[in-house]
Structures are given as C-alpha cells and as structure tokens.
Write a protein that holds these residues in place. Structure first.
Motif: not given
Length: 152
Positions: A79-90
C-alpha cells in the motif's frame, strides 16, 4: 503408510490437491510475475494489491491484506509503495480515527484497467486447455471448496 513402497507414497503426494494447487501456483506465478512487469511496471504482489484495491476498494490495510492473501505487513508495504507511486491514496477511515482507507487515484485507475486486462489474458492462457464448460465446472468446484473449507 510404513509398509507402502516409496513410489506409492510419492504417488499419493503427487495426486493430493494441496500439492497440485501449489505446483500450479508456482508454475503460473513465474509467467505472471513477468506479465505484471511488462503490462503495468509493477511487481506481482504490488500489481495484485493494486488490482485488489481497484476491484474491492476502498479498503483498509487489513482488508487489503485479507483480499490479497498477504499478511498485514506485506499489505502495508505494498500500500505504501502504491501511494508513493501516485496510484493509491490514503484517506482517514470515517469509522476508525486511527485507520485509513485505500482507494485508487485517477492514474491508479488507468493502471488498474491495464492490470485487469492483463489478468483476463493470463486467466485465458492458464485455462486455455479447458473448454468453456470445463472452466465453468472447475470455477463452481473452486467456489464450493473455498466455502466448505472456510467453514472449517
């Protein structure tokens, strides 16, 4: 089994459901790993997490891990990786002030659509030796086995 010949014991293992499922899993994951990289530029586990969030989200990290068949720390890292890639938001979880919900960003949605197309193609390749009727029967059997074993 002490008196059975070794070949008979190996045959029992080789025909067991768990052994064959694990073997099929290993064989298909080898190709799937490269498919995720080629199609969407993500590792297999990160790609599966993105697919899970897009398909079932918004999700908590615990729900992501459960739906992705990962432990919580693996789900959290993905999840953190996908957030850092701009693909997922928290976003803050509305019912749990300490928790977060994960959802796709607009860019994540684009990558998710490519991911789902790739998953469909991989699925067609994996099941390519089965007729449509055989695939439907196997799918029903898997659903029943999963439900039966969830009950304990």
């Amino acid at each position: 089994m002490g008196s059975r010949p070794a070949t008979a014991v190996r045959s029992v293992l080789g025909r067991s459901l768990t052994y064959r499922l694990h073997l099929l899993h290993k064989i298909t994951d080898l190709v799937s790993q490269q498919s995720y990289v080629d199609a969407v530029g993500l590792s297999l586990s990160d790609g599966r997490c993105l697919a899970t969030i897009g398909s079932f989200g918004p999700l908590s990290v615990n729900e992501l891990a459960e739906h992705s068949n990962l432990n919580k720390s693996q789900g959290s890292r993905a999840a953190q990786f996908l957030v850092e890639q701009g693909l997922v938001e928290k976003v803050c979880h509305p019912e749990d002030g300490r928790g977060v919900l994960l959802s796709l960003t607009p860019e994540g949605r684009k990558v998710w659509l490519r991911t789902i197309r790739m998953v469909e193609e991989r699925n067609a390749q994996i099941f390519g030796c089965l007729s449509a009727q055989e695939q439907a029967v196997l799918s029903d059997m898997f659903d029943r086995l999963i439900e039966h074993n969830r009950r304990g």
